[in-house]
Write an enzyme that holds these catalytic residues in place. Sequence first.
Site, PDB file in Angstrom:
ATOM      1  N   ASP A  62       0.816  -1.210   0.000  1.00 60.13           N
ATOM      2  CA  ASP A  62       0.000   0.000   0.000  1.00 60.13           C
ATOM      3  C   ASP A  62       0.852   1.264   0.000  1.00 60.13           C
ATOM      4  O   ASP A  62       0.471   2.286  -0.577  1.00 60.13           O
ATOM      5  CB  ASP A  62      -0.943   0.009   1.211  1.00 60.13           C
ATOM      6  CG  ASP A  62      -2.081  -0.997   1.059  1.00 60.13           C
ATOM      7  OD1 ASP A  62      -2.283  -1.488  -0.070  1.00 60.13           O
ATOM      8  OD2 ASP A  62      -2.766  -1.289   2.058  1.00 60.13           O
ATOM      9  N   ARG A  67       2.572   6.314  -2.812  1.00 60.07           N
ATOM     10  CA  ARG A  67       3.597   7.148  -3.444  1.00 60.07           C
ATOM     11  C   ARG A  67       3.316   7.328  -4.933  1.00 60.07           C
ATOM     12  O   ARG A  67       3.528   8.405  -5.499  1.00 60.07           O
ATOM     13  CB  ARG A  67       4.980   6.541  -3.203  1.00 60.07           C
ATOM     14  CG  ARG A  67       5.476   6.743  -1.771  1.00 60.07           C
ATOM     15  CD  ARG A  67       6.919   6.284  -1.612  1.00 60.07           C
ATOM     16  NE  ARG A  67       7.026   4.847  -1.548  1.00 60.07           N
ATOM     17  CZ  ARG A  67       6.864   4.129  -0.443  1.00 60.07           C
ATOM     18  NH1 ARG A  67       6.559   4.727   0.703  1.00 60.07           N
ATOM     19  NH2 ARG A  67       6.987   2.817  -0.465  1.00 60.07           N
ATOM     20  N   ARG A 146       4.888  17.812  22.788  1.00 62.95           N
ATOM     21  CA  ARG A 146       4.006  18.700  23.540  1.00 62.95           C
ATOM     22  C   ARG A 146       2.637  18.834  22.886  1.00 62.95           C
ATOM     23  O   ARG A 146       2.457  18.540  21.713  1.00 62.95           O
ATOM     24  CB  ARG A 146       4.643  20.090  23.653  1.00 62.95           C
ATOM     25  CG  ARG A 146       5.894  20.141  24.517  1.00 62.95           C
ATOM     26  CD  ARG A 146       6.469  21.541  24.522  1.00 62.95           C
ATOM     27  NE  ARG A 146       7.669  21.642  25.359  1.00 62.95           N
ATOM     28  CZ  ARG A 146       8.421  22.722  25.443  1.00 62.95           C
ATOM     29  NH1 ARG A 146       8.105  23.799  24.724  1.00 62.95           N
ATOM     30  NH2 ARG A 146       9.481  22.741  26.215  1.00 62.95           N
ATOM     31  N   LEU A 180      -8.067   5.225  11.496  1.00 63.20           N
ATOM     32  CA  LEU A 180      -8.707   4.118  12.206  1.00 63.20           C
ATOM     33  C   LEU A 180      -8.009   3.861  13.534  1.00 63.20           C
ATOM     34  O   LEU A 180      -8.648   3.692  14.573  1.00 63.20           O
ATOM     35  CB  LEU A 180      -8.673   2.856  11.338  1.00 63.20           C
ATOM     36  CG  LEU A 180      -9.219   1.585  11.987  1.00 63.20           C
ATOM     37  CD1 LEU A 180     -10.715   1.699  12.222  1.00 63.20           C
ATOM     38  CD2 LEU A 180      -8.904   0.364  11.128  1.00 63.20           C
TER      39      LEU A 180
END
Length: 276
Positions: A62, A67, A146, A180
């Site tokens: 995948d 790409r 952060r 997901l």
Amino acid sequence: MSKKLLTVLNKSNSEAAKASEIVLAYCDDNNIACETFDGWDITNKKINEDVNYDLAVVLGGDGTMLRTSNYIGSKNIPILGINYGNLGFLTNSPEAGIEKLVEDALNGKLKRESRCHLIVNVQSDAGASEFIAMNEVSIRRSKSGRIVDFAININDEHVCDLRSDGVIASTATGSTAYALAAGGPLVAPTYKGVIIVPLAPHTLNSRPLVTDKDDVVEFDFTKDDKRDKLAINVDGEIKKIEGKVLKVIVRADKNETTILRYSNDTFYSRISKVFF
């Protein structure tokens, strides 16, 4: 007129390399022009405007598919993915035979799936950059981890302010990937809008949000006063952005990516096998 193929492969995979030799031999035997690239060589590159292909054959997983889609951009070149990776959710099994898959693709015998991709415009205090995402764009803190402070605006209307580890804007295709894992919904590939999934939000009220196909989503980081830079990750690739990121604007492209399927498996049968 002779047809022309683009072949993109994961050269680190020996089986994909062998398959590329079969594709090249098939092209030689059938008077088909063929150009071959390593999937990593086309990262962050765009196809020349004056170049076109009848078909793109992807030999890998995948990641190589993503790409290739980003390289092709908005050109209407169908992509035949043949799986030599791991999950292979976007690709076809090689069991049907490399030559047969390529021949059927060229003769219009495979099922066509139109997939929405995103136009991602990144605005910084040093300029603007634009990318295409077939799966998603994620925005996170680059090094320190952060909290990120930002606002979400849709069609110039303020929706909310959030503090979180970052945010994902995903296509329906990308709903089976990073979105997901971050708690987003599984979405049928015909959906054309943007899926917004906050990453570990510091609130009990945040939920994923799905937009209409014509909506323009803006992530506003102008009030994020941390010194660390934000990382812009498009389909698994970190993009180099000069200066401080101020806004990321995401919309669905009117042009779509076409992928070809040999099997008649539906989206729901695939997710049933993979995710349940």
